[in-house]
Design an enzyme around this catalytic site. Sequence first.
Site, mmCIF file in Angstrom:
data_model
loop_
_atom_site.group_PDB
_atom_site.id
_atom_site.type_symbol
_atom_site.label_atom_id
_atom_site.label_comp_id
_atom_site.label_asym_id
_atom_site.label_seq_id
_atom_site.Cartn_x
_atom_site.Cartn_y
_atom_site.Cartn_z
ATOM 1 N N LYS A 15 -5.125 0.953 3.098
ATOM 2 C CA LYS A 15 -6.483 0.762 2.562
ATOM 3 C C LYS A 15 -6.773 -0.729 2.325
ATOM 4 O O LYS A 15 -7.812 -1.229 2.705
ATOM 5 C CB LYS A 15 -6.664 1.511 1.223
ATOM 6 C CG LYS A 15 -6.505 2.999 1.300
ATOM 7 C CD LYS A 15 -6.856 3.659 -0.021
ATOM 8 C CE LYS A 15 -5.963 3.252 -1.188
ATOM 9 N NZ LYS A 15 -4.547 3.667 -1.043
ATOM 10 N N ARG A 90 -10.042 7.035 -8.159
ATOM 11 C CA ARG A 90 -8.715 7.641 -8.008
ATOM 12 C C ARG A 90 -8.625 8.967 -8.751
ATOM 13 O O ARG A 90 -7.589 9.631 -8.687
ATOM 14 C CB ARG A 90 -7.674 6.689 -8.575
ATOM 15 C CG ARG A 90 -6.812 5.987 -7.521
ATOM 16 C CD ARG A 90 -5.829 5.131 -8.249
ATOM 17 N NE ARG A 90 -4.712 4.682 -7.503
ATOM 18 C CZ ARG A 90 -4.629 3.510 -6.890
ATOM 19 N NH1 ARG A 90 -5.679 2.709 -6.830
ATOM 20 N NH2 ARG A 90 -3.509 3.145 -6.320
ATOM 21 N N ARG A 127 7.280 -3.198 2.286
ATOM 22 C CA ARG A 127 6.069 -4.025 2.175
ATOM 23 C C ARG A 127 6.332 -5.332 1.415
ATOM 24 O O ARG A 127 6.965 -5.326 0.370
ATOM 25 C CB ARG A 127 4.988 -3.211 1.448
ATOM 26 C CG ARG A 127 3.734 -3.997 1.122
ATOM 27 C CD ARG A 127 2.582 -3.103 0.844
ATOM 28 N NE ARG A 127 2.607 -2.495 -0.475
ATOM 29 C CZ ARG A 127 1.623 -1.748 -0.958
ATOM 30 N NH1 ARG A 127 0.560 -1.503 -0.218
ATOM 31 N NH2 ARG A 127 1.700 -1.235 -2.168
ATOM 32 N N ARG A 160 6.252 -5.933 -4.318
ATOM 33 C CA ARG A 160 5.522 -5.533 -5.528
ATOM 34 C C ARG A 160 6.481 -4.789 -6.455
ATOM 35 O O ARG A 160 7.295 -4.008 -5.992
ATOM 36 C CB ARG A 160 4.349 -4.622 -5.144
ATOM 37 C CG ARG A 160 3.034 -5.370 -5.048
ATOM 38 C CD ARG A 160 1.944 -4.527 -4.470
ATOM 39 N NE ARG A 160 1.678 -3.279 -5.175
ATOM 40 C CZ ARG A 160 0.626 -2.500 -4.955
ATOM 41 N NH1 ARG A 160 -0.264 -2.856 -4.049
ATOM 42 N NH2 ARG A 160 0.447 -1.380 -5.613
ATOM 43 N N ARG A 171 4.198 7.338 -7.642
ATOM 44 C CA ARG A 171 2.819 7.044 -7.214
ATOM 45 C C ARG A 171 2.312 8.096 -6.234
ATOM 46 O O ARG A 171 1.138 8.479 -6.264
ATOM 47 C CB ARG A 171 2.747 5.638 -6.601
ATOM 48 C CG ARG A 171 2.826 4.553 -7.674
ATOM 49 C CD ARG A 171 3.194 3.203 -7.095
ATOM 50 N NE ARG A 171 2.224 2.679 -6.176
ATOM 51 C CZ ARG A 171 2.505 1.845 -5.177
ATOM 52 N NH1 ARG A 171 3.741 1.449 -4.974
ATOM 53 N NH2 ARG A 171 1.557 1.403 -4.399
#
Length: 225
Positions: A15, A90, A127, A160, A171
């Site tokens: 996203k 969300r 990531r 992160r 998550r």
Amino acid sequence: MALNLIMLGPPGAGKGTQAERFAKLKGIPKISTGDMLREAVKAGTEIGLRAKAIMDRGELVSDEVMIGIVQDRMNRDDARSGFILDGFPRTVAQARSLDQVMVGRSPLIVIDIIVPESELVRRLGSRMVCTRCGSNADPSDTKAISTLVCSKCGGQLTQRTDDNQSVVLERLKVYHANTAPLVAYYQGRPTFRAVDGAQAADVVAQALVDAVDGAKSVVVGGSAL
Ligand code: AMP
């Protein structure tokens, strides 16, 4: 007609990356609630201090706080000709509030980015993000990944804190419980489109442009809803 977009999809669907590209292409602001919260954490504001522990656990910041932040941002001048929301709404409560804020504006175009769960876990586990400009490193950019230097701004790349394995699984759980129901909330609207996010980034970017063009064409006089 203003281009008012939201991006649905689980963490790791792309996203943020796609929203950034699309925002640049169309000259509209990308409004990323995750980025805004991370900036608040960095700046040490009260919201940032409270949000940090919640984000590090992979849980959601309260609807009330998030709705306030987004509403303020959407009322800024640069969002008048459109915006692309990344990471908001969300929850169904956030979606309902957004519908209220949207009264009198061009209808929302809703893009759901679909990626299989195994691919999400793989992507999030590897990531790397820039501590300065916040963008994700291109996974095929071996120079940036090996030197940990962002190829966009020269900032330092890091993982992160919420991309470690146990938080990623939390998550994804939170996504299924709270955010996935938004697909049912929006999918009856003529401006809802799904995009296959498991393809190469350039292919997804084109599919996104095509999906938005298709959704835009059903908006007649700003009243597709
Ligand atoms: P993201 O960068 O979108 O993955 O967001 C990182 C974290 O920020 C999430 O795991 C949540 O803790 C928090 N967050 C971002 N957007 C929202 C939102 N709309 N509602 C609640 N929490 C959010």
